[in-house]
Design an enzyme around this catalytic site. Structure first.
Site, PDB file in Angstrom:
ATOM      1  CB  CYS A   1      -2.234  -1.009   2.910  1.00 27.24           C
ATOM      2  SG  CYS A   1      -3.552  -0.855   4.116  1.00 27.24           S
ATOM      3  CG  LEU A   2      -0.264  -4.498  -1.671  1.00 26.94           C
ATOM      4  CD1 LEU A   2      -0.523  -5.709  -2.549  1.00 26.94           C
ATOM      5  CD2 LEU A   2       1.230  -4.296  -1.531  1.00 26.94           C
TER       6      LEU A   2
END
Length: 157
Positions: free
Chosen positions: A3-4
Site C-alpha cells: 500500500c503506497l
C-alpha cells in the site's frame, strides 16, 4: 501486498505524470526499515512491544515466504526473474541461515501478529533444512543454465 500513496492505495502524495518506475521502487525501498510496523496504517509511531513482536514475525516470514516459497512456487509472471532470483539466493544463503539463528529458541512456538491477526508457527529446523535442500536445487539449476548458455564446442570438452 503493498500500500503506497503513490499507487493510490493509501492517503498521501499520489501518482503524477512525472512519476517513473524508479520513483515507485524508491518508495517501496523506503518501507524496508528496522520497524516495519511503522509502515502500517495507524502504527506510524509504534516502538514498544508490538513493534518488537511484529519485527520478529516479519523477519521470519520474509525468509519463509519471500525467499523459500517464491523459489519453490515462482508465479508464472515472475519466471522471467528466476535467473536473478537464483543468483541472489545463492549469494545471500549464508545471511538467511544466520538470520534464522535467533529464531532457534522459538522452535515449535507460535506468535499472533499484533496487527492483521495472522499466526506464525516457528519451524526453524524445517526451514533450515528446506533452505539447504533449496540451495542444492538452485545450484543445480544455475549450473544447468550456465551449461546451456555455453557454445556446444565448449560443452564437449
Amino acid at each position: 501486498k503493498v500500500c503506497l500513496s503513490i499507487l493510490g492505495t493509501w492517503s498521501g502524495p499520489s501518482w503524477t505524470s512525472s512519476s517513473t518506475l524508479r520513483t515507485v521502487l524508491v518508495s517501496i525501498q523506503s518501507l524496508l526499515c528496522e520497524h516495519p510496523i511503522q509502515n502500517e496504517p495507524g502504527h506510524e509511531k509504534e516502538t514498544g512491544k508490538n513493534d518488537a513482536l511484529y519485527s520478529e514475525i516479519i523477519g521470519y516470514e520474509n525468509i519463509s515466504v519471500a525467499v523459500v516459497k517464491m523459489l519453490r512456487q515462482t508465479p508464472p509472471k515472475f519466471k522471467e526473474f528466476r535467473p536473478q532470483m537464483r543468483k541472489l539466493f545463492l549469494k545471500s544463503f549464508d545471511k538467511y541461515v544466520a538470520a534464522l539463528e535467533p529464531y532457534k529458541a522459538r522452535e515449535g512456538k507460535k506468535d499472533k501478529s499484533p496487527i492483521w491477526g495472522f499466526e506464525t508457527s516457528y519451524r526453524v529446523s524445517a526451514l533450515l533444512q528446506d533452505l539447504e535442500k533449496l540451495k542444492a536445487e538452485v545450484t543445480k539449476e544455475e549450473n544447468d543454465a550456465a551449461q546451456s548458455d555455453e557454445p556446444p564446442a565448449k560443452r564437449a570438452k
